[in-house]
Design a protein around this motif. Sequence first.
Motif, PDB file in Angstrom:
ATOM      1  N   ASN A 104     -78.799  26.294 -32.404  1.00 14.58           N
ATOM      2  CA  ASN A 104     -77.536  26.975 -32.678  1.00 14.58           C
ATOM      3  C   ASN A 104     -76.410  25.936 -32.644  1.00 14.58           C
ATOM      4  OD1 ASN A 104     -75.153  28.429 -32.662  1.00 14.58           O
ATOM      5  ND2 ASN A 104     -75.724  29.755 -30.957  1.00 14.58           N
ATOM      6  N   ALA A 105     -76.139  25.323 -33.781  1.00  5.36           N
ATOM      7  CA  ALA A 105     -75.146  24.253 -33.851  1.00  5.36           C
ATOM      8  C   ALA A 105     -73.744  24.746 -33.518  1.00  5.36           C
ATOM      9  CB  ALA A 105     -75.157  23.611 -35.235  1.00  5.36           C
ATOM     10  N   THR A 106     -73.340  25.869 -34.081  1.00  3.14           N
ATOM     11  CA  THR A 106     -71.983  26.372 -33.866  1.00  3.14           C
ATOM     12  C   THR A 106     -71.751  26.711 -32.404  1.00  3.14           C
ATOM     13  OG1 THR A 106     -71.914  27.236 -36.118  1.00  3.14           O
ATOM     14  CG2 THR A 106     -70.310  28.127 -34.555  1.00  3.14           C
ATOM     15  N   GLY A 107     -72.630  27.507 -31.824  1.00  3.89           N
ATOM     16  CA  GLY A 107     -72.484  27.891 -30.418  1.00  3.89           C
ATOM     17  C   GLY A 107     -72.624  26.712 -29.483  1.00  3.89           C
ATOM     18  N   GLY A 108     -73.557  25.819 -29.777  1.00  3.90           N
ATOM     19  CA  GLY A 108     -73.755  24.644 -28.936  1.00  3.90           C
ATOM     20  C   GLY A 108     -72.516  23.765 -28.892  1.00  3.90           C
ATOM     21  N   ALA A 109     -71.990  23.419 -30.057  1.00  3.72           N
ATOM     22  CA  ALA A 109     -70.806  22.560 -30.117  1.00  3.72           C
ATOM     23  C   ALA A 109     -69.600  23.237 -29.464  1.00  3.72           C
ATOM     24  CB  ALA A 109     -70.490  22.200 -31.565  1.00  3.72           C
ATOM     25  N   ARG A 110     -69.431  24.521 -29.728  1.00  5.11           N
ATOM     26  CA  ARG A 110     -68.291  25.251 -29.164  1.00  5.11           C
ATOM     27  C   ARG A 110     -68.342  25.260 -27.635  1.00  5.11           C
ATOM     28  NH1 ARG A 110     -68.409  30.298 -31.831  1.00  5.11           N
ATOM     29  NH2 ARG A 110     -67.225  29.274 -33.451  1.00  5.11           N
ATOM     30  N   LEU A 111     -69.497  25.545 -27.066  1.00  6.87           N
ATOM     31  CA  LEU A 111     -69.613  25.602 -25.606  1.00  6.87           C
ATOM     32  C   LEU A 111     -69.526  24.225 -24.962  1.00  6.87           C
ATOM     33  CD1 LEU A 111     -72.179  28.469 -25.334  1.00  6.87           C
ATOM     34  CD2 LEU A 111     -69.945  28.403 -24.220  1.00  6.87           C
ATOM     35  N   LEU A 112     -70.041  23.215 -25.624  1.00  8.04           N
ATOM     36  CA  LEU A 112     -69.895  21.850 -25.098  1.00  8.04           C
ATOM     37  C   LEU A 112     -68.417  21.477 -25.008  1.00  8.04           C
ATOM     38  CD1 LEU A 112     -72.845  20.160 -26.995  1.00  8.04           C
ATOM     39  CD2 LEU A 112     -72.610  20.286 -24.494  1.00  8.04           C
ATOM     40  N   ARG A 113     -67.672  21.783 -26.050  1.00 10.52           N
ATOM     41  CA  ARG A 113     -66.237  21.455 -26.037  1.00 10.52           C
ATOM     42  C   ARG A 113     -65.467  22.321 -25.041  1.00 10.52           C
ATOM     43  NH1 ARG A 113     -67.049  20.450 -31.877  1.00 10.52           N
ATOM     44  NH2 ARG A 113     -66.941  18.193 -32.063  1.00 10.52           N
ATOM     45  N   ARG A 114     -65.808  23.598 -24.957  1.00  8.23           N
ATOM     46  CA  ARG A 114     -65.130  24.492 -24.014  1.00  8.23           C
ATOM     47  C   ARG A 114     -65.399  24.036 -22.570  1.00  8.23           C
ATOM     48  NH1 ARG A 114     -66.767  30.278 -25.073  1.00  8.23           N
ATOM     49  NH2 ARG A 114     -65.615  29.849 -26.972  1.00  8.23           N
ATOM     50  N   GLY A 115     -66.639  23.696 -22.281  1.00  7.67           N
ATOM     51  CA  GLY A 115     -66.976  23.213 -20.935  1.00  7.67           C
ATOM     52  C   GLY A 115     -66.254  21.927 -20.606  1.00  7.67           C
ATOM     53  N   ALA A 116     -66.209  21.011 -21.569  1.00  5.69           N
ATOM     54  CA  ALA A 116     -65.502  19.745 -21.353  1.00  5.69           C
ATOM     55  C   ALA A 116     -64.023  19.997 -21.085  1.00  5.69           C
ATOM     56  CB  ALA A 116     -65.684  18.830 -22.567  1.00  5.69           C
ATOM     57  N   GLY A 117     -63.440  20.940 -21.807  1.00  7.49           N
ATOM     58  CA  GLY A 117     -62.037  21.276 -21.589  1.00  7.49           C
ATOM     59  C   GLY A 117     -61.784  21.835 -20.195  1.00  7.49           C
ATOM     60  N   ARG A 118     -62.708  22.626 -19.689  1.00 10.87           N
ATOM     61  CA  ARG A 118     -62.546  23.201 -18.342  1.00 10.87           C
ATOM     62  C   ARG A 118     -62.611  22.142 -17.251  1.00 10.87           C
ATOM     63  NH1 ARG A 118     -63.158  28.864 -17.064  1.00 10.87           N
ATOM     64  NH2 ARG A 118     -63.399  30.015 -18.981  1.00 10.87           N
ATOM     65  N   LEU A 144     -72.027  14.655 -28.156  1.00 11.81           N
ATOM     66  CA  LEU A 144     -73.131  15.548 -28.511  1.00 11.81           C
ATOM     67  C   LEU A 144     -72.658  16.682 -29.413  1.00 11.81           C
ATOM     68  CD1 LEU A 144     -76.106  16.293 -28.334  1.00 11.81           C
ATOM     69  CD2 LEU A 144     -75.592  17.530 -26.207  1.00 11.81           C
ATOM     70  N   ALA A 145     -71.488  17.243 -29.150  1.00 12.33           N
ATOM     71  CA  ALA A 145     -70.957  18.318 -29.991  1.00 12.33           C
ATOM     72  C   ALA A 145     -70.803  17.834 -31.434  1.00 12.33           C
ATOM     73  CB  ALA A 145     -69.624  18.829 -29.448  1.00 12.33           C
ATOM     74  N   GLY A 146     -70.277  16.632 -31.612  1.00 13.43           N
ATOM     75  CA  GLY A 146     -70.136  16.083 -32.960  1.00 13.43           C
ATOM     76  C   GLY A 146     -71.480  15.876 -33.637  1.00 13.43           C
ATOM     77  N   ARG A 147     -72.447  15.379 -32.892  1.00 10.96           N
ATOM     78  CA  ARG A 147     -73.785  15.153 -33.450  1.00 10.96           C
ATOM     79  C   ARG A 147     -74.464  16.470 -33.819  1.00 10.96           C
ATOM     80  NH1 ARG A 147     -78.226  13.276 -30.377  1.00 10.96           N
ATOM     81  NH2 ARG A 147     -76.777  12.993 -28.657  1.00 10.96           N
ATOM     82  N   VAL A 148     -74.304  17.466 -32.974  1.00 10.97           N
ATOM     83  CA  VAL A 148     -74.884  18.788 -33.239  1.00 10.97           C
ATOM     84  C   VAL A 148     -74.281  19.375 -34.510  1.00 10.97           C
ATOM     85  CG1 VAL A 148     -74.910  21.172 -32.359  1.00 10.97           C
ATOM     86  CG2 VAL A 148     -75.555  19.278 -30.858  1.00 10.97           C
ATOM     87  N   GLU A 149     -72.970  19.270 -34.661  1.00 11.97           N
ATOM     88  CA  GLU A 149     -72.315  19.793 -35.868  1.00 11.97           C
ATOM     89  C   GLU A 149     -72.786  19.052 -37.117  1.00 11.97           C
ATOM     90  OE1 GLU A 149     -68.097  21.529 -34.281  1.00 11.97           O
ATOM     91  OE2 GLU A 149     -68.262  19.356 -34.528  1.00 11.97           O
ATOM     92  N   ARG A 150     -72.898  17.723 -37.011  1.00 11.84           N
ATOM     93  CA  ARG A 150     -73.349  16.945 -38.174  1.00 11.84           C
ATOM     94  C   ARG A 150     -74.783  17.298 -38.558  1.00 11.84           C
ATOM     95  NH1 ARG A 150     -70.371  13.301 -35.368  1.00 11.84           N
ATOM     96  NH2 ARG A 150     -72.157  12.242 -34.437  1.00 11.84           N
ATOM     97  N   ALA A 151     -75.625  17.612 -37.558  1.00 14.97           N
ATOM     98  CA  ALA A 151     -77.022  17.977 -37.829  1.00 14.97           C
ATOM     99  C   ALA A 151     -77.102  19.351 -38.482  1.00 14.97           C
ATOM    100  CB  ALA A 151     -77.837  17.959 -36.538  1.00 14.97           C
ATOM    101  N   GLY A 152     -76.096  20.202 -38.232  1.00 13.36           N
ATOM    102  CA  GLY A 152     -76.025  21.497 -38.882  1.00 13.36           C
ATOM    103  C   GLY A 152     -76.927  22.576 -38.306  1.00 13.36           C
TER     104      GLY A 152
END
Length: 168
Positions: A104-118, A144-152
């Motif tokens: 799940n690229a979208t959910g994975g990247a979103r949660l990685l960034r949200r967690g990092a922000g917290r 990792l979020a960037g890599r996950v998004e690039r992998a699609g």
Amino acid sequence: MSGEARRAGRDRDAEGRARSARPRDGLGRPLPYGVAGVARQPEGVVRAAAETVREAQRLLDAGMPFHAHEVFEDAWKSGPEGERELWQGLAQLAVGLTHAARGNATGGARLLRRGAGRIAGYADGGGEAYGVDVAGLVAWAGELAGRVERAGGGVPDAAREAPRLARP
């Protein structure tokens, strides 16, 4: 629980709360009833902060980020209010890693960034972080979020890319 009881309503724990009795795999995905799964983390365990970090690291190293998230969830539910963002953010990083490993690229990247922000506010003495390498985790999550998004479609081996939680 029998199949008939499951069809009649939701699985319940001993206190009557809804809780799926289905076994789960190492990434927390439900498996069919009757199949052997990975043991679940017990809920509601109160640990010292250092013990929480050690147990979560052990689970991350074993490729079980979903289970690590449950350890962090216990910490945010039982810890002081002022540490909630730290534990919730760490839990979100673990769930983001879980989603990335599930594809799940979208959910994975979103949660990685949200967690990092917290957790970012705990960097450089912005709060008690119990030896957690906040800056390193924020950088890891962004990469990792960037890599996950690039992998699609997620990064199937992402669960094996566990971050180091504690500063060296």
